[in-house]
Design a protein around this motif. Structure first.
Motif, PDB file in Angstrom:
ATOM      1  N   TYR A   1       6.620  13.922   0.135  1.00 12.82           N
ATOM      2  CA  TYR A   1       5.269  14.088   0.666  1.00 12.82           C
ATOM      3  C   TYR A   1       4.910  12.951   1.619  1.00 12.82           C
ATOM      4  O   TYR A   1       4.252  13.162   2.653  1.00 12.82           O
ATOM      5  N   GLU A   2       5.323  11.736   1.271  1.00 11.43           N
ATOM      6  CA  GLU A   2       5.070  10.606   2.170  1.00 11.43           C
ATOM      7  C   GLU A   2       5.823  10.798   3.487  1.00 11.43           C
ATOM      8  O   GLU A   2       5.297  10.507   4.570  1.00 11.43           O
ATOM      9  N   GLU A   3       7.066  11.275   3.404  1.00 12.90           N
ATOM     10  CA  GLU A   3       7.838  11.563   4.619  1.00 12.90           C
ATOM     11  C   GLU A   3       7.132  12.626   5.461  1.00 12.90           C
ATOM     12  O   GLU A   3       7.090  12.543   6.691  1.00 12.90           O
ATOM     13  N   SER A   4       6.576  13.625   4.784  1.00  9.26           N
ATOM     14  CA  SER A   4       5.911  14.700   5.517  1.00  9.26           C
ATOM     15  C   SER A   4       4.670  14.180   6.240  1.00  9.26           C
ATOM     16  O   SER A   4       4.361  14.624   7.353  1.00  9.26           O
ATOM     17  N   LYS A   5       3.954  13.243   5.626  1.00 14.97           N
ATOM     18  CA  LYS A   5       2.776  12.659   6.275  1.00 14.97           C
ATOM     19  C   LYS A   5       3.172  11.939   7.562  1.00 14.97           C
ATOM     20  O   LYS A   5       2.520  12.099   8.607  1.00 14.97           O
ATOM     21  N   LEU A   6       4.248  11.139   7.498  1.00 16.07           N
ATOM     22  CA  LEU A   6       4.706  10.415   8.682  1.00 16.07           C
ATOM     23  C   LEU A   6       5.099  11.390   9.795  1.00 16.07           C
ATOM     24  O   LEU A   6       4.747  11.189  10.965  1.00 16.07           O
ATOM     25  N   ALA A   7       5.831  12.444   9.419  1.00 15.60           N
ATOM     26  CA  ALA A   7       6.277  13.418  10.423  1.00 15.60           C
ATOM     27  C   ALA A   7       5.090  14.177  11.012  1.00 15.60           C
ATOM     28  O   ALA A   7       5.032  14.431  12.225  1.00 15.60           O
ATOM     29  N   ALA A   8       4.140  14.561  10.165  1.00 12.99           N
ATOM     30  CA  ALA A   8       2.970  15.303  10.648  1.00 12.99           C
ATOM     31  C   ALA A   8       2.153  14.452  11.617  1.00 12.99           C
ATOM     32  O   ALA A   8       1.662  14.951  12.640  1.00 12.99           O
ATOM     33  N   ARG A   9       2.007  13.168  11.295  1.00 13.72           N
ATOM     34  CA  ARG A   9       1.273  12.277  12.200  1.00 13.72           C
ATOM     35  C   ARG A   9       2.002  12.148  13.542  1.00 13.72           C
ATOM     36  O   ARG A   9       1.385  12.184  14.609  1.00 13.72           O
ATOM     37  N   GLU A  10       3.333  11.999  13.479  1.00 12.29           N
ATOM     38  CA  GLU A  10       4.107  11.871  14.713  1.00 12.29           C
ATOM     39  C   GLU A  10       3.984  13.126  15.564  1.00 12.29           C
ATOM     40  O   GLU A  10       3.913  13.048  16.801  1.00 12.29           O
ATOM     41  N   ALA A  11       3.959  14.285  14.901  1.00 20.48           N
ATOM     42  CA  ALA A  11       3.871  15.552  15.636  1.00 20.48           C
ATOM     43  C   ALA A  11       2.440  15.866  16.070  1.00 20.48           C
ATOM     44  O   ALA A  11       2.225  16.817  16.832  1.00 20.48           O
ATOM     45  N   GLY A  12       1.478  15.115  15.553  1.00 23.98           N
ATOM     46  CA  GLY A  12       0.083  15.393  15.871  1.00 23.98           C
ATOM     47  C   GLY A  12      -0.433  16.658  15.222  1.00 23.98           C
ATOM     48  O   GLY A  12      -1.366  17.296  15.737  1.00 23.98           O
ATOM     49  N   ASP A  13       0.152  17.040  14.080  1.00 24.91           N
ATOM     50  CA  ASP A  13      -0.249  18.270  13.377  1.00 24.91           C
ATOM     51  C   ASP A  13      -1.172  17.902  12.225  1.00 24.91           C
ATOM     52  O   ASP A  13      -0.731  17.553  11.126  1.00 24.91           O
ATOM     53  N   THR A  14      -2.478  17.978  12.473  1.00 24.50           N
ATOM     54  CA  THR A  14      -3.439  17.577  11.441  1.00 24.50           C
ATOM     55  C   THR A  14      -3.478  18.547  10.271  1.00 24.50           C
ATOM     56  O   THR A  14      -3.808  18.151   9.147  1.00 24.50           O
ATOM     57  N   ASP A  15      -3.129  19.824  10.503  1.00 27.91           N
ATOM     58  CA  ASP A  15      -3.108  20.790   9.396  1.00 27.91           C
ATOM     59  C   ASP A  15      -2.035  20.400   8.381  1.00 27.91           C
ATOM     60  O   ASP A  15      -2.282  20.380   7.164  1.00 27.91           O
ATOM     61  N   LEU A  16      -0.836  20.097   8.879  1.00 32.90           N
ATOM     62  CA  LEU A  16       0.241  19.684   7.980  1.00 32.90           C
ATOM     63  C   LEU A  16      -0.064  18.328   7.335  1.00 32.90           C
ATOM     64  O   LEU A  16       0.293  18.097   6.178  1.00 32.90           O
ATOM     65  N   LEU A  17      -0.711  17.438   8.058  1.00 39.45           N
ATOM     66  CA  LEU A  17      -1.102  16.156   7.470  1.00 39.45           C
ATOM     67  C   LEU A  17      -2.057  16.390   6.311  1.00 39.45           C
ATOM     68  O   LEU A  17      -1.900  15.801   5.230  1.00 39.45           O
ATOM     69  N   GLY A  18      -3.042  17.248   6.505  1.00 44.85           N
ATOM     70  CA  GLY A  18      -3.979  17.554   5.426  1.00 44.85           C
ATOM     71  C   GLY A  18      -3.293  18.172   4.230  1.00 44.85           C
ATOM     72  O   GLY A  18      -3.597  17.849   3.076  1.00 44.85           O
ATOM     73  N   ASN A  19      -2.323  19.055   4.487  1.00 41.96           N
ATOM     74  CA  ASN A  19      -1.609  19.694   3.383  1.00 41.96           C
ATOM     75  C   ASN A  19      -0.749  18.688   2.627  1.00 41.96           C
ATOM     76  O   ASN A  19      -0.653  18.732   1.395  1.00 41.96           O
ATOM     77  N   GLY A  20      -0.118  17.758   3.359  1.00 44.75           N
ATOM     78  CA  GLY A  20       0.674  16.725   2.698  1.00 44.75           C
ATOM     79  C   GLY A  20      -0.179  15.866   1.782  1.00 44.75           C
ATOM     80  O   GLY A  20       0.222  15.528   0.660  1.00 44.75           O
ATOM     81  N   LEU A  21      -1.369  15.514   2.242  1.00 46.66           N
ATOM     82  CA  LEU A  21      -2.298  14.747   1.406  1.00 46.66           C
ATOM     83  C   LEU A  21      -2.748  15.559   0.196  1.00 46.66           C
ATOM     84  O   LEU A  21      -2.871  15.027  -0.913  1.00 46.66           O
ATOM     85  N   ALA A  22      -2.985  16.845   0.409  1.00 46.65           N
ATOM     86  CA  ALA A  22      -3.405  17.703  -0.704  1.00 46.65           C
ATOM     87  C   ALA A  22      -2.315  17.799  -1.762  1.00 46.65           C
ATOM     88  O   ALA A  22      -2.603  17.793  -2.969  1.00 46.65           O
ATOM     89  N   PHE A  23      -1.060  17.896  -1.341  1.00 44.25           N
ATOM     90  CA  PHE A  23       0.055  17.900  -2.286  1.00 44.25           C
ATOM     91  C   PHE A  23       0.097  16.606  -3.090  1.00 44.25           C
ATOM     92  O   PHE A  23       0.291  16.613  -4.310  1.00 44.25           O
ATOM     93  N   LEU A  24      -0.082  15.483  -2.412  1.00 47.02           N
ATOM     94  CA  LEU A  24      -0.076  14.191  -3.106  1.00 47.02           C
ATOM     95  C   LEU A  24      -1.198  14.117  -4.125  1.00 47.02           C
ATOM     96  O   LEU A  24      -1.008  13.642  -5.254  1.00 47.02           O
ATOM     97  N   ALA A  25      -2.377  14.577  -3.738  1.00 47.03           N
ATOM     98  CA  ALA A  25      -3.513  14.555  -4.657  1.00 47.03           C
ATOM     99  C   ALA A  25      -3.232  15.393  -5.895  1.00 47.03           C
ATOM    100  O   ALA A  25      -3.608  15.026  -7.017  1.00 47.03           O
ATOM    101  N   TYR A  26      -2.540  16.522  -5.704  1.00 48.73           N
ATOM    102  CA  TYR A  26      -2.311  17.455  -6.796  1.00 48.73           C
ATOM    103  C   TYR A  26      -1.429  16.862  -7.881  1.00 48.73           C
ATOM    104  O   TYR A  26      -1.570  17.196  -9.060  1.00 48.73           O
TER     105      TYR A  26
END
Length: 435
Positions: free
Chosen positions: A226-251
């Motif tokens: 999930y942490e890797e996904s956050k870094l990749a989502a930020r690099e890609a500028g995909d805020t939807d995937l960034l939000g989902n990565g954070l939601a997974f971490l919260a869960y």
């Protein structure tokens, strides 16, 4: 040691309707009985081929006991040479881009088990190796936008496996996809846009592998992905995937206060351009984090936001495949789970009951989980017999699913039910759980 030649079931017997039903439901007692009475295969030969004691084969043939261990089910199917373990298999889920419909059919339980067993048998040697449909094509040396689109469609097809299998079965396949994409980013050539899209796909695949890791009991690996996904989502500028990565971490975060903070950060990524399905997903994860943290007002506000998002959804509205599973049925179930966690059974029970009648048995892991919250709601309301009945149903669905979560939830329910062992319905469920 005496070597026995393979005990192939005669084709006529395989096409026998009673035999097909028995194979589909793993009723190997009936399989053994029919093999003896109609094909003349002795119990001793069946026992030797299936690595079962002869007296056990005889006991099963008399209708006493069941084979429930996944490894043993696959071993018996192999020993009897059931073709590909695919007796009566319906159209395979990964061959269609359509998500399974959330329809309830009291008769489809056996087909659910059948499909799940077929795919689990494939995972024993690796999904991609066992099923030609899932073999990964070679990565081209130059990756275009259309190449990434094909890779994304493949990721979407593989995601359908999660509808039927647990993370213990799918983790290696999902992790392999993530690692292959990561390798391609190091070695292939791109345009700036194709690279950006491939990095976004990497974020999506990391989340899918992380989910399978979490579901299979690998929480540390899940958090890392999930942490890797956050870094990749930020690099890609995909805020939807960034939000989902954070939601997974919260869960999966154990500290309730921290989970609420992470979930709030995921909702903070929502903009006017965020698809309605993604908005609903992030808000419902926020509601869950607040419920576990005993913050009923914030949980209710998040649920209202999630329902409002789905109400705005237009038919055919574009959205990411990874959020396509969020619909009114799923949201009703999450709402019922939230009210169960907040000890409001009068709200929870009707929601969960109605939603679960629309929920397909093919999603055995998820339905078993959701039934566990219905059982908890019944226990909170003092309806012990209803709780026991629902728990028994959940145990049946969870049997053989390669996920730690259903049993973790059901163990909590069973611990509460043990306080009521004087009731025959409760004793029966406790005995089923022990078996």
């Amino acid at each position: 040691m005496i070597h026995h030649p393979p005990t192939a079931l005669p084709q006529l017997l395989l096409h026998d309707e009673e035999m097909q039903r028995a194979l589909a439901t793993h009723d190997f007692g009936t399989v053994f009985r029919l093999a003896r009475t109609r094909a003349g295969i002795s119990y001793s030969k069946l026992a030797a081929e299936c690595d079962i004691k002869p007296e056990r084969v005889g006991t099963l043939a008399k209708g006493q006991g069941r084979i429930t261990t996944f490894d043993k089910i696959v071993q018996i199917a192999d020993a009897l040479r059931v073709p590909g373990h695919m007796v009566g298999l319906a159209p395979r889920p990964w061959e269609s881009d359509a998500l399974p419909a959330h329809t309830y059919d009291p008769q489809n339980g056996s087909s659910s088990v059948r499909r799940r067993t077929v795919l689990q048998a494939a995972t024993s040697t690796g999904l991609a190796a066992a099923l030609p449909d899932l073999q990964r094509p070679p990565t081209p040396r130059r990756i275009s936008v259309s190449t990434v689109a094909r890779m994304r469609r493949r990721t979407a097809r593989l995601r359908r496996l999660d509808d039927i299998l647990g993370g213990g079965d799918t983790y290696r396949a999902y992790l392999g996809e993530y690692q292959a994409t990561k390798a391609a980013l190091r070695t292939a050539a791109f345009t700036p846009e194709s690279r950006r899209q491939l990095v976004a796909l990497l974020a999506e695949q990391a989340q899918q592998a992380g989910w399978a890791a979490f579901d299979g009991g690998r929480s540390t690996q899940a958090a890392s992905l999930y942490e890797e996904s956050k870094l990749a989502a930020r690099e890609a500028g995909d805020t939807d995937l960034l939000g989902n990565g954070l939601a997974f971490l919260a869960y999966q975060t154990a500290d309730h206060k921290t989970a609420v903070q992470i979930a709030a950060s995921s909702c903070a990524t929502i903009t006017s351009a965020t698809p309605t399905g993604v908005r609903a997903l992030l808000h419902e994860r926020m509601a869950w984090a607040c419920a576990v943290a005993d913050q009923p007002r914030r949980a209710e506000q998040a649920l209202e936001a999630a329902h409002a998002a789905l109400e705005e959804q237009q038919q055919g509205e574009p959205g990411p495949d990874w959020a396509a599973w969020v619909d009114h049925t799923e949201l009703d179930i999450m709402t019922g789970r939230v009210w169960t966690e907040l000890r409001r059974p009068l709200r929870a029970v009707p929601l969960l009951t109605n939603a679960l009648t629309r929920y397909d048995d093919r999603h055995a892991r998820d339905k078993a989980l959701y039934l566990s919250w219905l059982a908890t709601a019944y226990l909170t309301a003092g309806e012990i017999e209803e709780a026991a009945a629902v728990t028994g149903r959940a145990l049946d669905l969870a049997a053989g699913v390669a996920s730690v979560r259903p049993r973790q939830r059901l163990d909590l329910v069973l611990a509460q039910l043990r306080q009521h062992q004087d009731l025959s319905t409760v004793r029966a469920v406790l005995e089923k759980a022990a078996d």
